[in-house]
Design a protein around this motif. Structure first.
Motif, PDB file in Angstrom:
ATOM      1  N   ASN A 137     100.684 -11.324  39.533  1.00 19.41           N
ATOM      2  CA  ASN A 137      99.348 -11.918  39.532  1.00 19.41           C
ATOM      3  C   ASN A 137      98.582 -11.713  40.834  1.00 19.41           C
ATOM      4  OD1 ASN A 137      99.616 -13.107  36.888  1.00 19.41           O
ATOM      5  ND2 ASN A 137     100.991 -14.617  37.808  1.00 19.41           N
ATOM      6  N   THR A 138      99.281 -11.536  41.928  1.00 16.12           N
ATOM      7  CA  THR A 138      98.593 -11.484  43.221  1.00 16.12           C
ATOM      8  C   THR A 138      98.986 -10.295  44.085  1.00 16.12           C
ATOM      9  OG1 THR A 138     100.274 -12.865  44.291  1.00 16.12           O
ATOM     10  CG2 THR A 138      98.397 -14.002  43.267  1.00 16.12           C
ATOM     11  N   GLY A 139      99.919  -9.483  43.641  1.00 16.45           N
ATOM     12  CA  GLY A 139     100.408  -8.381  44.455  1.00 16.45           C
ATOM     13  C   GLY A 139      99.373  -7.304  44.710  1.00 16.45           C
ATOM     14  N   ALA A 140      99.726  -6.390  45.607  1.00 16.64           N
ATOM     15  CA  ALA A 140      98.808  -5.325  46.012  1.00 16.64           C
ATOM     16  C   ALA A 140      98.409  -4.425  44.851  1.00 16.64           C
ATOM     17  CB  ALA A 140      99.447  -4.501  47.126  1.00 16.64           C
ATOM     18  N   PHE A 141      99.265  -4.348  43.833  1.00 13.66           N
ATOM     19  CA  PHE A 141      98.978  -3.466  42.707  1.00 13.66           C
ATOM     20  C   PHE A 141      97.686  -3.848  41.988  1.00 13.66           C
ATOM     21  CE2 PHE A 141      99.529  -2.015  38.275  1.00 13.66           C
ATOM     22  CZ  PHE A 141      99.792  -0.672  38.506  1.00 13.66           C
ATOM     23  N   THR A 142      97.258  -5.090  42.087  1.00 14.17           N
ATOM     24  CA  THR A 142      96.046  -5.540  41.391  1.00 14.17           C
ATOM     25  C   THR A 142      94.791  -4.894  41.947  1.00 14.17           C
ATOM     26  OG1 THR A 142      95.755  -7.455  42.850  1.00 14.17           O
ATOM     27  CG2 THR A 142      97.111  -7.777  40.878  1.00 14.17           C
ATOM     28  N   THR A 143      94.868  -4.424  43.203  1.00 16.93           N
ATOM     29  CA  THR A 143      93.703  -3.775  43.819  1.00 16.93           C
ATOM     30  C   THR A 143      93.999  -2.351  44.289  1.00 16.93           C
ATOM     31  OG1 THR A 143      94.247  -4.762  45.964  1.00 16.93           O
ATOM     32  CG2 THR A 143      92.678  -5.952  44.575  1.00 16.93           C
ATOM     33  N   LYS A 144      95.262  -1.964  44.295  1.00 14.48           N
ATOM     34  CA  LYS A 144      95.651  -0.614  44.713  1.00 14.48           C
ATOM     35  C   LYS A 144      96.589  -0.032  43.663  1.00 14.48           C
ATOM     36  CE  LYS A 144      95.150  -1.755  49.626  1.00 14.48           C
ATOM     37  NZ  LYS A 144      95.835  -1.872  50.940  1.00 14.48           N
ATOM     38  N   PRO A 145      96.035   0.311  42.499  1.00 17.40           N
ATOM     39  CA  PRO A 145      96.868   0.716  41.370  1.00 17.40           C
ATOM     40  C   PRO A 145      97.379   2.150  41.471  1.00 17.40           C
ATOM     41  CG  PRO A 145      94.568   0.844  40.772  1.00 17.40           C
ATOM     42  CD  PRO A 145      94.614   0.261  42.155  1.00 17.40           C
ATOM     43  N   ILE A 146      98.453   2.401  40.740  1.00 14.87           N
ATOM     44  CA  ILE A 146      99.026   3.735  40.599  1.00 14.87           C
ATOM     45  C   ILE A 146      99.135   4.011  39.109  1.00 14.87           C
ATOM     46  CG2 ILE A 146     101.083   5.167  40.983  1.00 14.87           C
ATOM     47  CD1 ILE A 146     101.671   3.309  43.402  1.00 14.87           C
ATOM     48  N   GLY A 147      98.541   5.112  38.644  1.00 15.62           N
ATOM     49  CA  GLY A 147      98.558   5.389  37.220  1.00 15.62           C
ATOM     50  C   GLY A 147      98.795   6.849  36.907  1.00 15.62           C
ATOM     51  N   THR A 148      98.711   7.166  35.624  1.00 17.49           N
ATOM     52  CA  THR A 148      98.874   8.555  35.170  1.00 17.49           C
ATOM     53  C   THR A 148      97.534   9.200  34.838  1.00 17.49           C
ATOM     54  OG1 THR A 148      99.070   7.890  32.855  1.00 17.49           O
ATOM     55  CG2 THR A 148     101.125   8.018  34.139  1.00 17.49           C
ATOM     56  N   GLY A 149      96.437   8.496  35.063  1.00 13.95           N
ATOM     57  CA  GLY A 149      95.133   8.919  34.578  1.00 13.95           C
ATOM     58  C   GLY A 149      94.514  10.077  35.334  1.00 13.95           C
ATOM     59  N   PRO A 150      93.330  10.517  34.901  1.00 16.14           N
ATOM     60  CA  PRO A 150      92.667  11.683  35.504  1.00 16.14           C
ATOM     61  C   PRO A 150      92.129  11.434  36.903  1.00 16.14           C
ATOM     62  CG  PRO A 150      91.260  10.677  33.850  1.00 16.14           C
ATOM     63  CD  PRO A 150      92.591  10.000  33.734  1.00 16.14           C
ATOM     64  N   TYR A 151      92.009  10.159  37.305  1.00 14.68           N
ATOM     65  CA  TYR A 151      91.474   9.846  38.622  1.00 14.68           C
ATOM     66  C   TYR A 151      92.385   8.873  39.365  1.00 14.68           C
ATOM     67  CZ  TYR A 151      87.261  12.401  37.566  1.00 14.68           C
ATOM     68  OH  TYR A 151      86.394  13.422  37.265  1.00 14.68           O
ATOM     69  N   VAL A 152      92.297   8.956  40.685  1.00 22.04           N
ATOM     70  CA  VAL A 152      93.058   8.086  41.584  1.00 22.04           C
ATOM     71  C   VAL A 152      92.057   7.265  42.385  1.00 22.04           C
ATOM     72  CG1 VAL A 152      94.678   8.011  43.516  1.00 22.04           C
ATOM     73  CG2 VAL A 152      94.910   9.781  41.750  1.00 22.04           C
ATOM     74  N   LEU A 153      92.275   5.960  42.439  1.00 25.20           N
ATOM     75  CA  LEU A 153      91.386   5.102  43.222  1.00 25.20           C
ATOM     76  C   LEU A 153      91.575   5.388  44.703  1.00 25.20           C
ATOM     77  CD1 LEU A 153      89.427   2.559  42.952  1.00 25.20           C
ATOM     78  CD2 LEU A 153      91.433   1.240  43.687  1.00 25.20           C
ATOM     79  N   THR A 154      90.473   5.627  45.393  1.00 18.16           N
ATOM     80  CA  THR A 154      90.540   5.856  46.843  1.00 18.16           C
ATOM     81  C   THR A 154      89.965   4.691  47.631  1.00 18.16           C
ATOM     82  OG1 THR A 154      88.420   7.047  46.789  1.00 18.16           O
ATOM     83  CG2 THR A 154      90.446   8.356  46.594  1.00 18.16           C
ATOM     84  N   GLY A 155      89.216   3.832  46.988  1.00 14.58           N
ATOM     85  CA  GLY A 155      88.665   2.679  47.698  1.00 14.58           C
ATOM     86  C   GLY A 155      87.941   1.740  46.760  1.00 14.58           C
ATOM     87  N   TRP A 156      87.998   0.461  47.078  1.00 14.48           N
ATOM     88  CA  TRP A 156      87.293  -0.554  46.299  1.00 14.48           C
ATOM     89  C   TRP A 156      86.672  -1.544  47.270  1.00 14.48           C
ATOM     90  CZ3 TRP A 156      89.891  -4.433  42.342  1.00 14.48           C
ATOM     91  CH2 TRP A 156      88.884  -5.188  41.717  1.00 14.48           C
TER      92      TRP A 156
END
Length: 538
Positions: free
Chosen positions: A184-203
């Motif tokens: 519920n509160t870990g870093a993954f909630t805002t810094k996700p890792i996925g298999t999708g076409p894009y990677v989050l670089t900043g929010w």
């Protein structure tokens, strides 16, 4: 890319200035000065941002999250197609077992392999009561999920649930990363890792989400290498920034989209939707708690005028969550604009006009506030039109603007100009909107609607895969809303987007209420190709 399917909107945000590069300030996503050279980046303006980026908390539950993939996906025609699965599931004759074969060689953006254990982890975690997932009830039919080796996943249902395959567009989270922290509160909630076409670089909360293309994406690296979603709450500001060249595209209300019709460098996209605007009428209130008042408001509202004047024709009257052009719509449940009928209902219920024209019963004035989200012009216009129509019937409504932090604590007793809508199966929207046991559960059942006949019909529609039985169940729901409305449904809205005409590939799908983030012409941005020089001017 939404955390919730039924709500008045996303969490409140502040419009912020974009920190763009010097070239992007001239024309984001293109070479400086707009030379017409190859474009490998895009910046689009949207109205809301997600509350989380974790699939375990609801992000990506409807598919198309860009960072993640589901086992299946929706194509341009909203038909299910394989994604992380190699084909559509094998379903047993009793409708209780779904088996998926997984695609080999897929990796997460950190290089770790994707396996069946990631699918099992995702669904088991969502079903865990300790997980703060507001959409858990959408997987009520799921009894268990198991992995058979690395490439096979089997879902076992508690009862036949006709649209279960559509639920497996849900984004899949990596067990190796997300299981090692607080869900519920870990870093993954805002810094996700996925298999999708894009990677989050900043929010930057309230400002923007930035993405880069995933070079190892299993379906091919995107041609658009950088993609930015600018969070701009105010409709007018989005239009201004689009016109100034700060944005390549934006979601806009009809009146602002019309301002770009003569701009030959831009194209307007219209998406059919299930998105409705409605007024919640809480039962915990001395005025809206009266069924006669709710029925009178249902007749007093002039829906067609709202479509004509507010939406400029980009939509249709709404009589419930199901659009009138949906095969699930119950014919005959349309409500005509009938001011005299509304006045008669109020007279018969003992609401008599006072000296100022406002009706009174037992010392209680027919008056209440109506909240709408500040900065949202469409909500404001709907709210003001509703206030005007209600006044003609003798009901005094005061429209008030506020952020969701202001509005949410008042939802139990105050009316709200809300939005909702989810394409596909009627269970997706109606259960969360109307089920009495979900009253007060966040943005679910905001009207605290309690109708036993509707509860029974919702359960019947959900717990069978018999088409005839399901049709009867959802017809019952819609007819009960005529007799006992918990909401005044106003319009179903077409979504309008204005974009620089610089790419080949953009299109639109049938969209939900939450839009702009996963929807819009950029729902398939990973497949865009830059137009050749001069092509956009043809």
């Amino acid at each position: 890319m939404t955390a919730r399917s039924v709500r008045g909107g996303a969490a409140a945000i502040l419009a912020g200035a974009l920190a763009l590069t010097a070239a992007a300030c001239t024309n984001p996503g293109s070479t400086a000065g707009g030379s017409g050279g190859p474009k490998d980046s895009a910046v689009v303006g949207i109205a809301y941002e997600p509350e989380t980026l974790s699939p375990l908390l609801g992000y990506g539950k409807d598919g198309n999250s860009k960072i993640f993939d589901g086992l299946l996906a929706f194509d341009a025609d909203m038909k299910l197609v394989p994604a992380l699965a190699t084909k559509l599931p094998h379903v047993t004759a009793d409708g209780l077992t779904y088996t998926y074969t997984l695609r080999e060689g897929v990796t997460f953006s950190d290089g770790a392999p994707f396996t069946a254990e990631d699918v099992v982890f995702t669904y088991r975690t969502i079903l865990d009561p300790k997980t703060n997932n507001p959409s858990r009830t959408e997987l009520d039919a799921l009894g268990s999920v198991e992995a058979i080796g690395d490439d096979t996943v089997v879902f076992h249902l508690k009862y036949p649930y006709a649209p279960f395959a559509q639920r497996t567009v849900h984004a899949i989270a990596p067990a190796h990363a997300a299981a090692e922290q607080d869900v519920n509160t870990g870093a993954f909630t805002t810094k996700p890792i996925g298999t999708g076409p894009y990677v989050l670089t900043g929010w930057s909360k309230g400002e923007k989400l930035s993405f880069k293309a995933n070079p190892t994406y299993w379906n091919g690296a995107p041609a658009v290498k950088k993609f930015t979603m600018a969070i701009i709450k105010d409709d007018d500001v989005r239009a201004t920034r689009l016109r100034a060249g700060d944005l390549d595209g934006a979601v806009l209300p009809p009146n602002l989209a019309a301002g770009f019709k003569d701009d030959k460098a831009k194209r307007t996209w219209t998406a059919r939707t299930y998105d409705y605007r409605t007024v919640t009428l809480p039962t915990h209130q001395p005025v809206t708690g009266d069924t006669a008042v709710r029925r009178a408001l249902d007749l007093a509202v002039d829906r067609q005028t709202m479509v004509d004047k507010i939406l400029e024709g980009a939509g249709k009257p709404a009589y419930g969550p199901v659009p009138t052009d949906s095969p699930w719509f119950a014919k005959g449940t349309e409500r005509r604009h009938d001011l005299a009928g509304a006045q008669k209902l109020l007279d018969e219920a003992g609401w008599k006009a006072g000296p100022d024209g406002v009706r009174v019963r037992n010392g209680v004035r027919a008056a209440f506030p109506l909240w709408y989200l500040s900065g949202d012009k469409l909500r404001q216009d709907h709210a003001l039109a509703y206030v005007s129509d209600a006044k003609k019937a003798g009901i005094d409504i005061t429209a008030q603007a506020g952020t969701w932090e202001v509005i949410e604590p008042r939802m139990k007793t105050d009316a709200v100009l809300a939005g909702g809508g989810s394409p596909g199966d009627p269970d997706f929207d109606q259960y969360l909107l109307l089920k009495s046991t979900l009253a007060g559960d966040g943005f679910n059942n905001m009207a605290w609607y309690d109708n036993k006949a509707v509860d029974r019909a919702l359960d019947e529609g959900r717990r069978t895969d018999d088409p005839t039985g399901r049709r009867a169940a959802y017809d019952t729901v819609q007819r009960e809303l005529v007799k006992n409305p918990g909401y005044t449904f106003l319009t179903h809205i077409d979504h309008l987007y204005v974009m620089n005409d610089a790419w080949d590939g953009p299109s639109t799908q049938t969209e939900p209420h939450d839009h702009g983030l996963a929807s819009g012409p950029w729902w398939n941005v990973e497949s865009w190709k830059p137009k050749k020089a001069g092509a956009a001017e043809k």
